[in-house]
Write a protein that holds these residues in place. Structure first.
Motif, short mmCIF file in Angstrom:
data_model
loop_
_atom_site.label_atom_id
_atom_site.label_comp_id
_atom_site.label_asym_id
_atom_site.label_seq_id
_atom_site.Cartn_x
_atom_site.Cartn_y
_atom_site.Cartn_z
N TRP A 199 0.84 -1.18 0.00
CA TRP A 199 0.00 0.00 0.00
C TRP A 199 0.88 1.24 0.00
CZ3 TRP A 199 0.83 -3.32 4.00
CH2 TRP A 199 1.43 -2.82 5.15
N PRO A 200 0.36 2.37 -0.48
CA PRO A 200 1.15 3.60 -0.52
C PRO A 200 1.41 4.13 0.88
CG PRO A 200 -1.09 4.06 -1.16
CD PRO A 200 -0.99 2.57 -1.05
N GLN A 201 2.53 4.79 1.06
CA GLN A 201 2.87 5.32 2.36
C GLN A 201 1.87 6.37 2.82
OE1 GLN A 201 7.01 6.21 2.87
NE2 GLN A 201 6.67 7.55 4.63
N SER A 202 1.14 6.95 1.88
CA SER A 202 0.14 7.95 2.24
C SER A 202 -0.97 7.36 3.10
CB SER A 202 -0.46 8.57 0.98
OG SER A 202 -1.14 7.59 0.20
N TRP A 203 -1.10 6.02 3.12
CA TRP A 203 -2.12 5.38 3.95
C TRP A 203 -1.66 5.16 5.39
CZ3 TRP A 203 -4.80 0.85 0.87
CH2 TRP A 203 -5.33 1.36 -0.33
N ASP A 204 -0.37 5.17 5.63
CA ASP A 204 0.15 4.79 6.94
C ASP A 204 -0.48 5.57 8.09
OD1 ASP A 204 1.82 3.03 5.66
OD2 ASP A 204 3.69 4.05 6.18
N ALA A 205 -0.46 6.89 7.98
CA ALA A 205 -0.89 7.73 9.09
C ALA A 205 -2.35 7.48 9.45
CB ALA A 205 -0.68 9.20 8.75
N ALA A 206 -3.21 7.28 8.45
CA ALA A 206 -4.64 7.09 8.71
C ALA A 206 -4.90 5.77 9.43
CB ALA A 206 -5.42 7.15 7.41
N PHE A 207 -4.27 4.69 8.96
CA PHE A 207 -4.49 3.40 9.61
C PHE A 207 -3.84 3.36 11.00
CE2 PHE A 207 -5.76 2.37 5.36
CZ PHE A 207 -6.70 1.36 5.52
N LEU A 208 -2.74 4.06 11.16
CA LEU A 208 -2.13 4.19 12.48
C LEU A 208 -3.07 4.98 13.40
CD1 LEU A 208 0.25 3.94 14.45
CD2 LEU A 208 1.20 6.03 13.43
N ILE A 363 5.45 0.07 10.74
CA ILE A 363 6.06 1.33 10.30
C ILE A 363 7.46 1.48 10.87
CG2 ILE A 363 5.90 3.84 10.50
CD1 ILE A 363 2.85 3.54 10.40
N ARG A 364 7.61 1.14 12.14
CA ARG A 364 8.92 1.28 12.79
C ARG A 364 9.98 0.42 12.09
NH1 ARG A 364 12.33 -1.10 16.08
NH2 ARG A 364 11.09 -3.01 16.17
N VAL A 365 9.57 -0.77 11.67
CA VAL A 365 10.53 -1.70 11.07
C VAL A 365 10.75 -1.44 9.59
CG1 VAL A 365 10.94 -4.14 10.52
CG2 VAL A 365 10.04 -3.50 12.76
N HIS A 366 9.68 -1.15 8.86
CA HIS A 366 9.77 -1.13 7.41
C HIS A 366 9.89 0.25 6.76
CE1 HIS A 366 9.05 -5.44 6.95
NE2 HIS A 366 8.18 -5.32 7.94
N ARG A 367 9.50 1.29 7.43
CA ARG A 367 9.65 2.61 6.82
C ARG A 367 11.00 3.20 7.19
NH1 ARG A 367 6.12 2.12 2.79
NH2 ARG A 367 3.94 2.33 3.41
N ARG A 368 12.06 2.43 6.89
CA ARG A 368 13.45 2.84 7.11
C ARG A 368 13.74 3.17 8.56
NH1 ARG A 368 16.85 3.40 2.98
NH2 ARG A 368 15.97 3.24 0.89
N PRO A 382 -13.42 18.01 10.00
CA PRO A 382 -12.86 16.81 9.37
C PRO A 382 -11.52 17.11 8.71
CG PRO A 382 -15.19 17.02 8.88
CD PRO A 382 -14.79 18.30 9.55
N VAL A 383 -10.60 16.17 8.85
CA VAL A 383 -9.29 16.32 8.23
C VAL A 383 -9.42 16.02 6.75
CG1 VAL A 383 -6.93 15.50 8.22
CG2 VAL A 383 -8.16 15.66 10.38
N ALA A 384 -8.92 16.89 5.92
CA ALA A 384 -9.07 16.70 4.47
C ALA A 384 -8.35 15.46 4.00
CB ALA A 384 -8.55 17.93 3.74
N SER A 385 -7.16 15.23 4.48
CA SER A 385 -6.40 14.07 4.05
C SER A 385 -5.27 13.83 5.02
CB SER A 385 -5.82 14.30 2.65
OG SER A 385 -5.07 13.19 2.23
N ALA A 386 -4.93 12.56 5.21
CA ALA A 386 -3.83 12.23 6.10
C ALA A 386 -2.51 12.45 5.40
CB ALA A 386 -3.93 10.76 6.54
N ALA A 387 -1.63 13.18 6.04
CA ALA A 387 -0.32 13.41 5.45
C ALA A 387 0.52 12.16 5.57
CB ALA A 387 0.36 14.56 6.18
N PRO A 388 1.50 11.95 4.67
CA PRO A 388 2.37 10.79 4.81
C PRO A 388 2.99 10.74 6.20
CG PRO A 388 2.74 11.87 2.72
CD PRO A 388 1.83 12.76 3.50
N THR A 389 3.09 9.53 6.74
CA THR A 389 3.61 9.37 8.09
C THR A 389 5.05 9.83 8.19
OG1 THR A 389 2.20 7.46 8.34
CG2 THR A 389 3.94 7.72 9.95
N LEU A 390 5.84 9.53 7.20
CA LEU A 390 7.27 9.80 7.27
C LEU A 390 7.74 10.62 6.09
CD1 LEU A 390 8.29 6.16 8.20
CD2 LEU A 390 7.94 8.07 9.75
N PRO A 391 8.84 11.37 6.26
CA PRO A 391 9.40 12.10 5.13
C PRO A 391 9.99 11.13 4.13
CG PRO A 391 10.87 12.22 7.00
CD PRO A 391 9.59 11.58 7.50
#
Length: 467
Positions: A199-208, A363-368, A382-391
């Motif tokens: 899945w794209p990293q853009s989904w990380d923050a929302a599912f977290l 995320i801790r293990v796989h997102r570098r 409402p939040v318009a969109s979740a920002a990517p979790t990591l740079p």
């Protein structure tokens, strides 16, 4: 959906477009069949899973009252006769539907209503009857969902065809998840999927965010007939309760299911019925229908035990499932086939962690190895969109060698070459001596060599001639 890797936080535009197509193309609806006209009672009578999966027995304990379930799908027709009063709110994450999320959009506009009626349909209540009437009362006409007293939140997404607003799944899915969490959803149903486990990293923050807010997410495993031979995202995200499908004989469905190590439980996926926008009904198949059955049971549990954690809810569902296939957990049935009665009535040991994993740890293990962000603070709007979790990950450039390093390297090479030539020359001299060859002009015996002299031998005299 095109894949992403731990080191690739953003997709190419073409890949993102293909992902959006596949998300709805694999909407996990293996078949949709509009049957000949029949009375609502006939449709209700086809809901075999209510008895076979122990749901009618589970209703003796709970019917889902007080629990909000978000349906992230193509929108719900809240005016369907069997959904009147069930949909209490909504949001359009697609940017192309109605603001309340109740306009059917995307390439499969009927999909969300089919899912919603199976999850929380209330049927046509006879005059004077209540949705909470006991089992002895005359059953209502139409579709009765697994959690008929639960409240639904319709979160519409446009998938499977070009979105007029231009918003892709990379924006819609995380926005939908975050809105659902912020608006009180205790369970989220996602009957959407893809053909890749990533899945794209853009989904990380929302599912977290959902994980940190103690929300149960239930997702469909996908269907082989739709191209899903293996489970695809978001059903591969750690902590998500992934649902596979079985046929009427409780055997893993060949067409209306897939396989994968992330499957948690299996539920009926064939010969399903549900409501259509406009008040109709249809027969269908796929893990799109298995998912609301399990999400409905999660709502029953959260209604019975409002303070029970999400990991406990998931553990209760998979621990009480009837084992099937290979003993223990397997890639076709997960922990087994859903047993709603046991999930509501059995004594189940408590757990301290989600048995299906955690997105925070992933995320801790796989997102570098970057640190997991702190719990986001809910906003008033409402939040318009979740920002990517990591740079975006970066790799340090290699350091260029210094002049001193280069000089040392050259000297070492020259030294080795000289030594090698000296060894070759010495070896050649030894070979000639062994063969009895005289020294070449200018050559001298080796230093330290001695000549053996025979004292009895007469001196050799020459006559001055060559010889």
């Amino acid at each position: 959906m095109q894949s992403t890797t731990a080191s690739t936080p953003h997709f190419p535009r073409a890949s993102a477009a293909l992902m959006a197509v596949l998300l709805a193309a694999c909407c996990l609806c293996a078949g949709l069949f509009t049957a000949p006209a029949a009375s609502a009672d006939d449709w209700r009578d086809k809901e075999y899973w209510l008895a076979d999966s122990g749901i009618t027995k589970a209703w003796e304990v709970s019917k889902g009252a007080g629990v909000k379930v978000a349906v992230i799908d193509s929108g719900i027709d809240a005016q369907h006769p069997d959904l009147k009063g069930a949909v209490t709110g909504g949001y359009d994450a697609s940017g192309s539907g109605d603001p309340n999320g109740q306009k059917s959009v995307g390439s499969k506009p009927e999909h969300g209503t089919l899912v919603a009626t199976m999850l929380a349909g209330r049927g046509h209540q006879p005059a004077g009857a209540s949705p909470s009437a006991g089992p002895a009362a005359t059953p209502p006409d139409g579709i009765i969902g697994v959690a008929p007293e639960a409240q639904l939140l319709s979160v519409s997404t446009w998938l499977g065809s070009p979105n007029p607003s231009g918003k892709s799944d990379q924006d819609q899915i995380p926005e939908a998840v975050r809105w659902a969490v912020d608006n009180g959803a205790r369970v989220i149903n996602i009957s959407l999927g893809s053909t890749t486990p990533q899945w794209p990293q853009s989904w990380d923050a929302a599912f977290l965010y959902a994980e940190q807010k103690d929300v149960v997410i239930v997702a469909a495993a996908g269907n082989r007939i739709g191209g899903n031979t293996q489970v695809g995202a978001p059903a591969t995200i750690p902590g998500v309760l992934t649902v596979a499908g079985v046929d009427r004989k409780n055997v893993a469905s060949v067409d209306a299911s897939s396989q994968g190590i992330s499957i948690g439980v299996a539920a009926p996926a064939e010969n399903l019925v549900g409501g259509l926008p406009g008040g109709g009904y249809a027969e269908w198949a796929g893990t799109s229908g298995s998912t609301p059955i399990v999400a409905g049971v999660a709502a029953l549990i959260r209604s019975k035990w409002p303070d029970m954690s999400a990991e406990q809810v998931i553990n209760r569902i998979i621990t009480t499932a009837r084992d099937a296939g290979a003993p223990g957990k397997d890639p076709l049935y997960g922990y087994g086939i859903l047993n709603a009665e046991a999930a509501l009535k059995a004594d189940v040991p408590e757990v301290s962690v989600n048995p299906l994993g955690t997105i925070a740890e992933w995320i801790r293990v796989h997102r570098r190895g970057n640190a997991v962000p702190a719990t986001p603070v809910p906003s008033a709007t409402p939040v318009a969109s979740a920002a990517p979790t990591l740079p975006e990950a970066t790799v340090p450039a290699a350091k260029a060698p210094s002049q001193r390093d280069s000089a040392i390297g050259a000297a070492v090479v020259i030294g080795f070459a000289a030594l090698f030539l000296a060894i070759i020359a010495a070896a050649a001299v030894q070979l000639r001596r062994a063969a009895g060859d005289p020294l070449a002009p200018g050559e001298e015996p080796e230093t330290g060599a001695t000549e053996r002299v025979n004292p009895h031998r007469k001196p050799h005299v020459t006559d001055g001639r060559t010889g």
